[in-house]
Design an enzyme around this catalytic site. Structure first.
Site, PDB file in Angstrom:
ATOM      1  N   ASN A 260      42.182  21.141  47.851  1.00  0.00           N
ATOM      2  CA  ASN A 260      41.593  22.606  47.897  1.00  0.00           C
ATOM      3  C   ASN A 260      40.692  22.870  48.615  1.00  0.00           C
ATOM      4  O   ASN A 260      40.468  22.171  49.289  1.00  0.00           O
ATOM      5  CB  ASN A 260      40.616  21.955  46.054  1.00  0.00           C
ATOM      6  CG  ASN A 260      39.682  20.790  46.887  1.00  0.00           C
ATOM      7  OD1 ASN A 260      40.555  19.995  47.164  1.00  0.00           O
ATOM      8  ND2 ASN A 260      38.681  20.496  45.949  1.00  0.00           N
TER       9      ASN A 260
ATOM     10  N   GLU B  84      38.179  25.452  49.136  1.00  0.00           N
ATOM     11  CA  GLU B  84      36.838  26.037  48.044  1.00  0.00           C
ATOM     12  C   GLU B  84      36.498  27.628  49.141  1.00  0.00           C
ATOM     13  O   GLU B  84      36.614  27.738  50.014  1.00  0.00           O
ATOM     14  CB  GLU B  84      35.294  25.134  47.369  1.00  0.00           C
ATOM     15  CG  GLU B  84      36.288  23.735  47.047  1.00  0.00           C
ATOM     16  CD  GLU B  84      35.285  23.376  46.388  1.00  0.00           C
ATOM     17  OE1 GLU B  84      33.821  23.579  47.249  1.00  0.00           O
ATOM     18  OE2 GLU B  84      35.206  22.329  45.520  1.00  0.00           O
TER      19      GLU B  84
ATOM     20  N   GLU C 265      46.528  21.697  43.712  1.00  0.00           N
ATOM     21  CA  GLU C 265      48.174  21.622  43.435  1.00  0.00           C
ATOM     22  C   GLU C 265      48.554  23.236  43.821  1.00  0.00           C
ATOM     23  O   GLU C 265      49.535  23.384  43.563  1.00  0.00           O
ATOM     24  CB  GLU C 265      47.899  21.390  41.454  1.00  0.00           C
ATOM     25  CG  GLU C 265      47.097  19.897  41.368  1.00  0.00           C
ATOM     26  CD  GLU C 265      45.500  20.193  40.965  1.00  0.00           C
ATOM     27  OE1 GLU C 265      44.867  20.639  41.495  1.00  0.00           O
ATOM     28  OE2 GLU C 265      45.752  18.552  39.458  1.00  0.00           O
TER      29      GLU C 265
ATOM     30  N   CYS D 178      43.148  20.017  36.383  1.00  0.00           N
ATOM     31  CA  CYS D 178      42.669  21.072  35.269  1.00  0.00           C
ATOM     32  C   CYS D 178      43.943  21.734  34.905  1.00  0.00           C
ATOM     33  O   CYS D 178      45.252  22.183  34.353  1.00  0.00           O
ATOM     34  CB  CYS D 178      41.580  21.903  36.424  1.00  0.00           C
ATOM     35  SG  CYS D 178      42.323  22.976  36.809  1.00  0.00           S
TER      36      CYS D 178
ATOM     37  N   CYS E 108      45.847  24.528  36.716  1.00  0.00           N
ATOM     38  CA  CYS E 108      46.748  24.534  37.410  1.00  0.00           C
ATOM     39  C   CYS E 108      47.899  23.852  36.761  1.00  0.00           C
ATOM     40  O   CYS E 108      48.898  23.649  36.801  1.00  0.00           O
ATOM     41  CB  CYS E 108      46.040  22.883  38.368  1.00  0.00           C
ATOM     42  SG  CYS E 108      45.458  23.525  39.561  1.00  0.00           S
TER      43      CYS E 108
HETATM   44  N1  THU Z   1      39.835  20.894  41.610  1.00  0.00           N
HETATM   45  C1  THU Z   1      41.338  20.248  41.833  1.00  0.00           C
HETATM   46  O1  THU Z   1      42.238  20.522  43.176  1.00  0.00           O
HETATM   47  N2  THU Z   1      42.471  20.174  41.068  1.00  0.00           N
HETATM   48  C2  THU Z   1      41.758  20.584  39.586  1.00  0.00           C
HETATM   49  O2  THU Z   1      42.986  20.195  38.881  1.00  0.00           O
HETATM   50  C3  THU Z   1      40.524  19.851  39.425  1.00  0.00           C
HETATM   51  C4  THU Z   1      40.102  20.554  40.655  1.00  0.00           C
HETATM   52  C5  THU Z   1      39.128  21.614  43.160  1.00  0.00           C
HETATM   53  C6  THU Z   1      38.844  22.289  42.323  1.00  0.00           C
HETATM   54  C7  THU Z   1      36.658  22.086  43.621  1.00  0.00           C
HETATM   55  O3  THU Z   1      37.535  22.394  44.533  1.00  0.00           O
HETATM   56  C8  THU Z   1      36.962  20.730  42.915  1.00  0.00           C
HETATM   57  O4  THU Z   1      38.097  20.480  43.336  1.00  0.00           O
HETATM   58  C9  THU Z   1      36.006  20.735  42.074  1.00  0.00           C
HETATM   59  O5  THU Z   1      36.140  21.343  40.856  1.00  0.00           O
END
Ligand code: THU
Length: 157
Positions: A62, A64, A75, A112, A115
């Site tokens: 991830n 940000e 993902e 999530c 994704c």
């Molecule tokens: N996040 C993911 O990388 N994948 C998911 O399926 C859920 C959330 C990340 C997004 C954000 O950077 C952090 O987790 C908190 O939500």
């Protein structure tokens, strides 16, 4: 009125070291991808590894951004890279791992909704389903046999 039911099967392992050797390799790759996460705002690090039919493994984490909606999940970083650089190549397995306090340990890690939609579109583009390996912080591991099971009634063809 008619009543309908949806059910699906998945495998649950107490620890990811119970997985096959090749699946364990994928977990290792997702774990090292997770170390490269840029998650200063949530402190929730996620790593994803994608095994292609060619044997190549593409990883993502991830990323940000201070402008929150500009960040992206692990993902989607990995799957979009596959779409951009390996169009038409079949995806065999997607593995996801995560670390952070955002999710309680006893709750199984689960991608999530956004994704899942992207995962579904990858699956719909190919013939075989995509296996999904989800490794929890407490090492428990879930294997889902197809993305469609994670997103019933998903938007798409
Ligand atoms: N996040 C993911 O990388 N994948 C998911 O399926 C859920 C959330 C990340 C997004 C954000 O950077 C952090 O987790 C908190 O939500």
């Amino acid at each position: 009125m008619s009543q309908h039911h949806f059910n699906f099967s998945y495998e649950l392992f107490a620890d990811w070291n119970q997985l096959s050797e090749s699946d364990q390799t994928l977990v290792h790759q997702a774990l090292s991808a997770m170390e490269k996460a840029y998650a200063p705002y949530s402190n929730f690090k996620v790593g994803a590894s994608v095994l292609l039919e060619t044997g190549q493994v593409i990883c993502g984490s991830n990323q940000e951004n201070l402008a929150f909606p500009s960040g992206l999940c692990a993902e989607r970083v990995a799957l979009n890279y596959v779409g951009a650089n390996f169009p038409g190549v079949t995806i065999d397995t997607l593995c996801v791992v995560a670390r952070g306090e955002l999710m309680p340990d006893e709750q199984l890690l689960s991608p999530c909704g956004g994704c899942r939609q992207v995962m579904l579109e990858s699956e719909n583009r190919q013939e075989p389903p995509i296996r999904v390996i989800l490794v929890n912080q407490d090492q428990r591991t879930m294997i889902v046999h197809r993305v469609k099971d994670l997103l019933p009634f998903g938007f798409g063809k």
